[in-house]
Design an enzyme around this catalytic site. Structure first.
Site: not given
Ligand code: ASP
Length: 323
Positions: A193, A221, A223-224, A243-245
């Protein structure tokens, strides 16, 4: 009059075996985008314009996971999402499930400015985009050969590929075995991201984040990144992009919590970022960038690296990947 500051990210949890050449490409791209932001700030553009401009630039480059170069759903398609927030007046806009909009962040800005709503998704967002006359492209435009290979890898490993989250050496061995089993090189780059946060010369903060989420995610789905308060937030005090999970970031309401601990606990920016990463985030999951109205800039992540860069009006500039 305060000094401006800008930070960008291109995702966390970098594979330590990522080829040097790829690391250099990422750093060059981050530098180029920072320079786009810096010249806009020197021309006195407001923070909200600068974050949009910089994220648009990142979306048009296939290196990171937004716009062209997006991660693929389990069906091999691209479903993108983005959000933008102007701390000055706390206005925001977000989109999810867009499949043909060339710049999702600009569509999010239009939702903020040209619709009565804050968040549009899927067919409604696409319809709004057409009515607004934004640039539309075929879904194939966003798909790169590299990501098709990565989806195949994720499917063979029966995993949703966020990145290569090396949090323990035994986990790394499992990952390496999987990759070798598939006959693919060990060094894999999972796209990530992008985001940008800015405080302009008037002390106005803004934040924007754009992504297509996780490789091999279920279709539908969310995400955040498009969720105000989770992946993106800006107010009078600060601007934050995570950014991340996504699932972990949503549980921790990370972006809003940085602002909340500044507002309610009176912490400084870096202290607030460290507090939230320590107290609200599962280990190895994510990172964030932030700026404050006092021209401070801060990073925080609890995984092995994060593509990021920042610059301030006094001439400081850096880009980095590792700790
Ligand atoms: N946060 C993003 C998501 O879960 C992924 C990412 O940051 O790479 O959609």
């Amino acid at each position: 009059m305060v000094g401006w500051a800008i930070a960008v990210h291109g995702g966390p949890g970098v594979d330590p075996n990522l080829p040097l050449e790829r690391q250099e490409q990422a750093k060059l791209l981050l530098t180029r985008c920072l320079n786009v932001g810096i010249s806009a700030l020197r021309s006195s553009l407001p923070a909200i314009d600068v974050v949009e401009l910089v994220v648009r630039e990142l979306e048009s480059d296939p290196l990171f996971n937004s716009g062209r170069g997006s991660a693929l759903t389990e069906k091999g398609t691209v479903e993108m999402e983005a959000s933008i927030m102007d701390g000055h007046g706390r206005r925001c806009g977000a989109v999810s499930g867009v499949t043909t909009v060339k710049s999702p962040v600009s569509l999010a800005r239009l939702v903020m400015e040209k619709s009565p709503h804050s968040y549009l998704a899927f067919s409604g967002a696409e319809e709004f985009a057409r009515r607004q006359g934004v640039e539309m492209v075929d879904n194939e435009y966003f798909i790169t050969e590299e990501n098709v290979g990565m989806l195949q890898l994720a499917k063979e490993a029966n995993t949703i590929l966020v990145r290569i989250p090396v949090i323990s050496s035994s986990f790394m061995i499992i990952i390496k075995n999987l990759l070798q089993m598939n006959g693919l090189p060990i060094s894999v780059y999972a796209p990530e991201t992008v985001g940008c946060v800015v405080v302009d010369g008037e002390g106005r903060c803004a934040a924007a984040t754009s992504t297509s989420g996780l490789m091999n995610k279920m279709s539908g789905r969310i995400g955040d990144s498009p969720l105000i308060g989770a992946g993106t937030y800006a107010c009078e005090v600060c601007g934050v992009s995570c950014t991340g999970e996504g699932e972990a970031i949503i549980r921790g309401t990370l972006a809003r919590d940085v602002a909340a601990v500044m507002e309610y606990k009176g912490l400084g920016l870096q202290e607030a970022v460290d507090y939230v990463v320590r107290e609200r985030l599962d280990q190895g999951k994510a990172g964030l960038i932030a700026v404050s109205r006092n021209s401070e800039v801060a990073y925080g992540f609890n995984c092995i690296g994060m593509f990021r860069g920042c610059a301030t009006q006094d001439g400081f500039m850096e880009v980095g990947i590792w700790e």
